[in-house]
Design a protein around this motif. Structure first.
Motif, short mmCIF file in Angstrom:
data_model
loop_
_atom_site.label_atom_id
_atom_site.label_comp_id
_atom_site.label_asym_id
_atom_site.label_seq_id
_atom_site.Cartn_x
_atom_site.Cartn_y
_atom_site.Cartn_z
N GLN A 113 -2.73 1.24 0.52
CA GLN A 113 -4.13 1.05 0.95
C GLN A 113 -4.61 -0.32 0.53
OE1 GLN A 113 -5.94 4.34 -1.14
NE2 GLN A 113 -5.48 5.82 0.48
N HIS A 114 -5.28 -1.00 1.48
CA HIS A 114 -5.82 -2.32 1.14
C HIS A 114 -7.06 -2.58 1.99
CE1 HIS A 114 -4.62 -4.60 4.78
NE2 HIS A 114 -3.63 -3.71 4.85
N ALA A 115 -7.87 -3.48 1.53
CA ALA A 115 -9.07 -3.90 2.26
C ALA A 115 -8.74 -5.13 3.09
CB ALA A 115 -10.20 -4.19 1.28
N GLY A 116 -9.55 -5.33 4.13
CA GLY A 116 -9.36 -6.51 4.96
C GLY A 116 -9.71 -6.26 6.40
N GLN A 117 -9.72 -7.36 7.15
CA GLN A 117 -10.07 -7.28 8.56
C GLN A 117 -8.86 -7.01 9.46
OE1 GLN A 117 -13.23 -7.36 9.79
NE2 GLN A 117 -13.84 -7.38 7.63
N ASP A 118 -7.70 -7.22 8.94
CA ASP A 118 -6.52 -6.99 9.80
C ASP A 118 -5.33 -6.52 8.96
OD1 ASP A 118 -5.78 -9.23 8.43
OD2 ASP A 118 -5.56 -10.53 10.18
N HIS A 119 -4.34 -6.07 9.68
CA HIS A 119 -3.07 -5.61 9.09
C HIS A 119 -2.00 -6.00 10.11
CE1 HIS A 119 -0.54 -2.80 6.60
NE2 HIS A 119 0.17 -2.81 7.74
N SER A 120 -1.40 -7.14 9.92
CA SER A 120 -0.49 -7.67 10.93
C SER A 120 0.80 -8.20 10.28
CB SER A 120 -1.16 -8.80 11.73
OG SER A 120 -0.28 -9.32 12.69
N TYR A 121 1.93 -7.62 10.71
CA TYR A 121 3.25 -8.04 10.22
C TYR A 121 4.22 -8.09 11.40
CZ TYR A 121 1.38 -6.87 5.59
OH TYR A 121 0.62 -6.81 4.46
N PRO A 122 5.26 -8.91 11.31
CA PRO A 122 6.28 -8.89 12.36
C PRO A 122 6.91 -7.49 12.45
CG PRO A 122 6.56 -10.82 10.94
CD PRO A 122 5.54 -9.94 10.29
N ARG A 123 7.39 -7.15 13.63
CA ARG A 123 7.99 -5.84 13.83
C ARG A 123 9.17 -5.63 12.88
NH1 ARG A 123 7.68 -2.01 17.72
NH2 ARG A 123 9.48 -0.66 18.02
N GLY A 124 9.13 -4.47 12.21
CA GLY A 124 10.19 -4.15 11.26
C GLY A 124 10.00 -4.76 9.89
N GLN A 125 8.92 -5.51 9.67
CA GLN A 125 8.69 -6.17 8.39
C GLN A 125 7.45 -5.66 7.67
OE1 GLN A 125 10.89 -8.40 6.99
NE2 GLN A 125 12.12 -7.68 8.72
N ASP A 126 6.84 -4.60 8.14
CA ASP A 126 5.68 -4.05 7.44
C ASP A 126 6.12 -3.60 6.05
OD1 ASP A 126 3.75 -1.77 6.61
OD2 ASP A 126 2.76 -2.71 8.33
N PRO A 127 5.35 -3.93 5.00
CA PRO A 127 5.73 -3.54 3.64
C PRO A 127 5.95 -2.04 3.48
CG PRO A 127 3.95 -5.14 3.58
CD PRO A 127 4.13 -4.76 5.01
N LEU A 128 5.15 -1.23 4.19
CA LEU A 128 5.33 0.22 4.09
C LEU A 128 6.68 0.62 4.68
CD1 LEU A 128 5.07 3.27 5.40
CD2 LEU A 128 4.02 2.86 3.17
N GLU A 129 7.05 0.06 5.82
CA GLU A 129 8.33 0.40 6.45
C GLU A 129 9.50 0.00 5.56
OE1 GLU A 129 10.79 -0.42 10.62
OE2 GLU A 129 8.73 -1.15 10.37
N LEU A 130 9.45 -1.19 4.99
CA LEU A 130 10.52 -1.64 4.08
C LEU A 130 10.58 -0.77 2.83
CD1 LEU A 130 10.01 -5.51 4.37
CD2 LEU A 130 11.69 -4.09 5.56
N GLY A 131 9.41 -0.42 2.31
CA GLY A 131 9.39 0.44 1.13
C GLY A 131 9.92 1.83 1.42
N LEU A 132 9.64 2.34 2.64
CA LEU A 132 10.12 3.67 3.00
C LEU A 132 11.64 3.70 3.12
CD1 LEU A 132 9.04 6.49 3.68
CD2 LEU A 132 9.04 5.81 6.10
N GLN A 133 12.23 2.63 3.62
CA GLN A 133 13.69 2.55 3.69
C GLN A 133 14.30 2.59 2.29
OE1 GLN A 133 13.93 -1.10 5.98
NE2 GLN A 133 14.56 0.02 7.82
N ALA A 134 13.68 1.86 1.37
CA ALA A 134 14.17 1.87 -0.01
C ALA A 134 14.01 3.23 -0.66
CB ALA A 134 13.42 0.80 -0.84
N ALA A 135 12.89 3.89 -0.39
CA ALA A 135 12.64 5.22 -0.95
C ALA A 135 13.62 6.25 -0.38
CB ALA A 135 11.21 5.65 -0.68
N ALA A 136 13.91 6.16 0.92
CA ALA A 136 14.83 7.11 1.55
C ALA A 136 16.24 6.97 0.98
CB ALA A 136 14.85 6.87 3.06
N SER A 137 16.64 5.76 0.63
CA SER A 137 17.98 5.55 0.08
C SER A 137 18.17 6.21 -1.29
CB SER A 137 18.29 4.07 -0.02
OG SER A 137 17.48 3.44 -1.02
N ARG A 138 17.08 6.52 -1.97
CA ARG A 138 17.16 7.14 -3.29
C ARG A 138 17.13 8.66 -3.23
NH1 ARG A 138 16.07 3.21 -7.32
NH2 ARG A 138 15.61 4.86 -8.82
N LEU A 139 16.94 9.21 -2.03
CA LEU A 139 16.92 10.67 -1.91
C LEU A 139 18.32 11.26 -2.01
CD1 LEU A 139 14.32 11.25 0.95
CD2 LEU A 139 14.01 11.63 -1.51
N GLY A 140 19.35 10.48 -1.68
CA GLY A 140 20.73 10.97 -1.73
C GLY A 140 21.14 11.62 -0.42
#
Length: 256
Positions: free
Chosen positions: A229-256
């Motif tokens: 969650q963050h404040a601001g007027q926009d939320h714009s990242y290149p496709r596949g580079q959103d911090p949440l998406e990258l973090g979710l990939q890292a989190a999924a790898s730790r599930l086993g």
């Protein structure tokens, strides 16, 4: 004269005897030319008497000389070749703050508390907490970066069937999200190896603009939830580079 007849009788009597002696000598000579031994065996009989090696007596290379499937050594997979095992505990599956991507190049996250999941819904669109929808256990980590917030939950279900059912519940909350003036964007699938993963972005115009990105990854009977969650007027990242998406990939790898 009386003596003459007596001589003739004597000659006739001796004549048969001499004849017998002559025949005996002829028989004896004939026996030297004709052997009385049995005829020698014919060629076919001699061949039968010559021992010939039978197939079992003839040395041949056995088929076992070549390695069979059971004789061929098999190589057991090394630990690096095996499928990754699940973390020993749910806490081990939580991302360290250093592995969660920041919202920009200058920001980084700091852990603000770790403990069991509570009874509050996780995310703007959530209607119930994870324990209410079937999780039998769960841990949570709170993170901060200035005024921005992030959090992760790792949930354990009794089996994969219940984990899949819970995933569908979270997905339905996205479709039915009716929280004030919240605007919800479409779900995006995430390439997370063997795990199922997706995320979406929500926003509201309150307080000058607020954004929440929410994601879920499931592997077997475990589910991890991640939000930023963050404040601001926009939320714009290149496709596949959103911090949440990258973090979710890292989190999924730790599930086993």
């Amino acid at each position: 004269m009386p003596s003459s007849p007596r001589r003739r009788v004597t000659w006739r009597a001796l004549a048969p005897l001499s004849t017998l002696l002559l025949l005996g000598s002829l028989v004896a000579c004939g026996s030297d030319d004709e052997p009385d031994a049995a005829p020698s065996p014919s060629a076919s009989e001699s061949a039968d008497e010559t021992p010939t090696p039978s197939p079992s007596e003839t040395p041949t290379e056995s088929a076992s000389a070549s390695p069979s499937a059971s004789d061929t050594p098999t190589t057991s997979p090394t630990p690096s070749e095996s499928a990754p095992s699940k973390p020993a505990t749910l806490r081990d599956a939580l991302l360290p703050a250093s592995e969660l991507p920041g919202l920009n190049e200058e920001s980084s996250w700091t852990a603000a508390g770790t403990g069991p999941v509570g009874t509050r819904p996780f995310g703007w669109c959530a209607q119930f907490d994870a324990l209410t929808i079937g999780a039998r256990d769960g841990v949570q980590r709170q993170l901060r970066s200035g005024d921005d917030r992030a959090a992760q939950q790792v949930l354990d279900f009794v089996d994969e069937t219940n984990a899949v059912r819970a995933e569908r519940v979270f997905r339905s909350w996205h479709q039915d999200c009716r929280r004030g003036d919240v605007t919800v964007r479409p779900v995006q699938q995430v390439d997370a190896g063997g795990a199922t993963a997706w995320w979406y972005l929500s926003s509201t115009g309150r307080a000058g603009g607020q954004w929440e990105s929410f994601g879920l990854a499931r592997s077997g009977n475990r589910v991890t939830l991640l939000r930023m969650q963050h404040a601001g007027q926009d939320h714009s990242y290149p496709r596949g580079q959103d911090p949440l998406e990258l973090g979710l990939q890292a989190a999924a790898s730790r599930l086993g």
